[in-house]
Design a protein around this motif. Structure first.
Motif, mmCIF file in Angstrom:
data_model
loop_
_atom_site.group_PDB
_atom_site.id
_atom_site.type_symbol
_atom_site.label_atom_id
_atom_site.label_comp_id
_atom_site.label_asym_id
_atom_site.label_seq_id
_atom_site.Cartn_x
_atom_site.Cartn_y
_atom_site.Cartn_z
ATOM 1 N N ALA A 16 21.220 -11.926 -2.968
ATOM 2 C CA ALA A 16 21.453 -10.560 -2.510
ATOM 3 C C ALA A 16 22.874 -10.092 -2.831
ATOM 4 N N LEU A 17 23.829 -10.973 -2.666
ATOM 5 C CA LEU A 17 25.219 -10.533 -2.800
ATOM 6 C C LEU A 17 25.768 -10.722 -4.207
ATOM 7 N N TYR A 18 25.369 -11.804 -4.859
ATOM 8 C CA TYR A 18 26.004 -12.089 -6.142
ATOM 9 C C TYR A 18 25.048 -11.948 -7.326
ATOM 10 N N ASP A 19 23.816 -11.506 -7.061
ATOM 11 C CA ASP A 19 22.823 -11.416 -8.137
ATOM 12 C C ASP A 19 22.677 -12.753 -8.851
ATOM 13 N N GLN A 65 18.796 -6.555 -2.963
ATOM 14 C CA GLN A 65 19.872 -6.049 -2.118
ATOM 15 C C GLN A 65 19.438 -5.827 -0.679
ATOM 16 N N LYS A 66 18.115 -5.754 -0.489
ATOM 17 C CA LYS A 66 17.647 -5.544 0.880
ATOM 18 C C LYS A 66 17.159 -6.854 1.509
ATOM 19 N N LEU A 67 17.197 -7.917 0.726
ATOM 20 C CA LEU A 67 16.616 -9.181 1.204
ATOM 21 C C LEU A 67 17.278 -9.693 2.478
ATOM 22 N N LEU A 68 18.574 -9.408 2.609
ATOM 23 C CA LEU A 68 19.281 -9.944 3.773
ATOM 24 C C LEU A 68 18.757 -9.352 5.081
ATOM 25 N N GLU A 69 18.128 -8.174 4.959
ATOM 26 C CA GLU A 69 17.616 -7.547 6.176
ATOM 27 C C GLU A 69 16.252 -8.111 6.563
ATOM 28 N N VAL A 70 15.623 -8.833 5.644
ATOM 29 C CA VAL A 70 14.297 -9.379 5.930
ATOM 30 C C VAL A 70 14.436 -10.595 6.836
ATOM 31 N N GLU A 71 13.641 -10.591 7.890
ATOM 32 C CA GLU A 71 13.796 -11.653 8.884
ATOM 33 C C GLU A 71 13.337 -13.005 8.340
ATOM 34 N N PHE B 90 27.612 -3.167 -1.511
ATOM 35 C CA PHE B 90 28.992 -2.736 -1.638
ATOM 36 C C PHE B 90 29.245 -1.603 -0.656
ATOM 37 N N LYS B 91 28.272 -0.666 -0.655
ATOM 38 C CA LYS B 91 28.339 0.469 0.241
ATOM 39 C C LYS B 91 28.374 -0.009 1.679
ATOM 40 N N LYS B 92 27.438 -0.956 1.917
ATOM 41 C CA LYS B 92 27.238 -1.417 3.275
ATOM 42 C C LYS B 92 28.518 -2.034 3.834
ATOM 43 N N TYR B 93 29.179 -2.793 2.978
ATOM 44 C CA TYR B 93 30.354 -3.481 3.469
ATOM 45 C C TYR B 93 31.638 -2.724 3.149
ATOM 46 N N ALA B 94 31.461 -1.446 2.723
ATOM 47 C CA ALA B 94 32.628 -0.668 2.356
ATOM 48 C C ALA B 94 33.599 -0.605 3.518
ATOM 49 N N GLY B 95 33.049 -0.452 4.731
ATOM 50 C CA GLY B 95 33.893 -0.382 5.917
ATOM 51 C C GLY B 95 34.715 -1.648 6.065
#
Lengths: 188, 357
Positions: A16-19, A65-71, B90-95
């Motif tokens: 999710a974060l680093y592709d 990018q949305k995977l982190l929100e998946v429980e 990036f947006k999400k953690y912009a704060g």
């Protein structure tokens, strides 16, 4: 399956974060066989199930990018696999095709020594056949729990049924297997 | 119906869903009906031997993955371009970023007073030992920052005539192409000027060698102490700058000789391990630590940075020990254990200190 499971959370966050493609590769190798088995139960076609499993994986990648929100990513993947398989089923319902590859040949893999294999082989075969002859949902429940080590709750949300029903299906499956045993050995 | 109850309980037990009370009940029932032990055995065996069908071997799985990657090739190639748009996380953690940045700014402001040298930049990104980061600069350039590195730049980078960043440590740049607006990476020893390419710069303060490796496009290099002399690098070339002065001045302080440097340009050769090619210089950004024919001395700083540990090498380790390999997700213990297979040595792990002997 849980015995080889990598650290799912760290894999997911790497993707999710680093592709990270290497993490994706690991996730693929871990999830793909289960997804394939699952959709094979529904579709009974190697090509189609391979395609479904592959599509599930790519949709995980696309939505990384949305995977982190998946429980629970595993359940999430299975649900996608279920939906895609059902879509494929209704699409192919009209044009019924039977490929020679689809004729099921069940090979029971065994880690036992040859001697035990000889003794148990016949029984194993019977048990495998019994598993195959279980009604659809029942078989799915049995496979998900036995082969993928999923919990009642996870299985319930994948198949969209209640936890109680999962329990009932599993009990039915195990009963059927023990009936075979009973016949074989005149137990009880 | 006791036998039905036994089966029900057995099923739950196999699924790991039985409560402790149910397990007790099962034990009691099994004691009454010892025959049912056989069911338990067979079910256990059945559970242990899950058919793995045609995915039993890693080779087949690897093939499937390759096929999958090929089928959706555009997803993976588009990867970098896709990043051009503002990225979700990036947006999400912009704060958080903003807070981190402002914290840095305060630190920098404090440094301003003490040290007038590094004061040209308003943003600074630091990655500690064992941490690798991916950053997107305001102009769209992607930067992978390796462990123990620092990147400084101005936030209004995009408004200036030249896009200037300052690097200590190692970073991989994928520069967003902008005509007429060169992107310049300055380190303590060398400067790299580009328009839009992908390249790696390694310039750790502790290392006597500074390196620049080019993957595509072209870059213009100059050594800070000889600004007139420009070096053009072609794809797959690597530039190494060795400052002997630095090494010597460590031994004899005060001895200065400006011309005592070596410049070397060579082609990068991929390292072939287990049938796959890896580029040693840039693999780190994909979370791979690749090394080829390196001694413990060479590896020490790499391993220290990668795993965030301190390594001490005992005198009994022969200088001739050389290692080639690749680490992916191993921790330091697994990594060293794997290296023990190549050459015999011992190691001791104490918190973050490692002694190799």
């Amino acid at each position: 399956m849980t015995k080889h499971s990598p650290d799912l959370n760290s894999l997911i966050s790497h993707i999710a974060l680093y592709d990270s493609e290497s993490s994706y590769e690991q996730l693929f190798k871990w999830l793909f066989p289960s997804l394939y088995r699952f959709s094979f139960c529904l579709l009974k076609s190697r090509e189609l199930s391979e395609e479904v499993a592959s599509d599930v994986m790519i949709s995980l990648w696309k939505n990384r990018q949305k995977l982190l929100e998946v429980e629970n990513v595993r359940v999430y993947a299975f649900v996608i696999a279920r939906n895609l398989s059902l879509n494929a089923l209704s699409k192919h319902a009209r044009q019924e095709l039977v490929s020679i590859d689809d004729i099921q040949v069940e090979v029971a893999l065994d880690s036992l020594n040859p001697e035990q294999l000889l003794i148990n082989g016949e029984l194993k075969k019977k048990l495998e056949q019994a598993t195959q002859s279980l009604p659809g949902k029942c078989q799915l429940v049995f496979k998900l729990i036995k082969e993928d080590g999923l919990s009642y709750k996870e299985t319930a949300s994948i198949l969209n049924i209640s936890v109680k029903t999962v329990d009932a299906h599993l009990v039915t499956a195990v009963k059927k297997l023990t009936t075979i045993l009973k016949m074989e050995f005149n137990l009880m | 119906m006791d036998s039905n109850r036994i089966i029900e309980l057995l099923a739950r037990k196999m699924a790991n869903e039985a409560t402790s009370r149910e397990l007790e009940e099962l034990d009691e029932l099994m004691a009454i009906y010892p025959d049912s032990l056989y069911y338990d055995e067979v079910l256990k065996e059945l559970w242990a031997n899950s058919p793995k069908e045609r995915f039993s071997d890693q080779v087949r799985l690897h093939q499937l993955f390759e096929k999958h990657k090929l089928k959706f090739a555009e997803e993976f190639d588009a990867n970098v371009q896709e990043e051009e748009a503002p990225v979700g996380w990036f947006k999400k953690y912009a704060g958080v970023f903003a807070i981190a940045c402002s914290l840095f700014l305060i630190c920098i402001a404090a440094l301003f007073q003490l040290n007038k040298k590094d004061t040209d930049f308003d943003t600074e990104i630091v990655s500690g030992k064992g941490i690798r980061k991916k950053i997107k600069l305001p102009d769209g350039t992607l930067v992978w920052l390796n462990a123990e590195s620092k990147l400084s730049y101005d936030n209004d980078l995009n408004q200036k005539e030249k896009r200037l960043v300052y690097l200590i440590g190692e970073a991989f740049f994928d520069v967003a192409h902008q005509k007429n607006r060169p992107f310049i990476v300055r380190t303590n020893q060398i400067s790299v000027k580009v328009l839009g390419t992908a390249f790696n710069v390694k310039a750790y303060d502790k290392d006597p060698v500074s390196e620049a490796t080019l993957l595509r496009g072209s870059i213009e290099l100059s050594v800070n102490s000889m600004t007139q002399q420009k070096i053009l690098l072609k794809p797959s070339e690597k530039f190494a700058f060795r400052n002997h002065k630095k090494e010597r001045s460590e031994g004899k302080s005060g001895f200065q000789n400006g011309d005592d440097v070596t410049l070397k340009i060579e082609n990068i050769a991929p390292v072939r391990i287990a049938g796959q090619d890896y580029i040693e210089e840039t693999s780190w950004k994909d979370d791979l630590l690749v090394f080829k024919n390196e001694s413990f001395e060479d590896l020490k700083p790499k391993l220290e940075r990668w795993f965030n540990v301190r390594i001490e090498i005992g005198g009994s380790i022969p200088k001739s020990y050389r290692f080639t390999g690749i680490f992916k997700n191993e921790n330091i213990t697994e990594a060293l254990t794997a290296m023990q297979l190549i050459k015999p040595f011992h190691f001791k792990l104490k918190a973050d200190d490692i002694i190799i002997y």
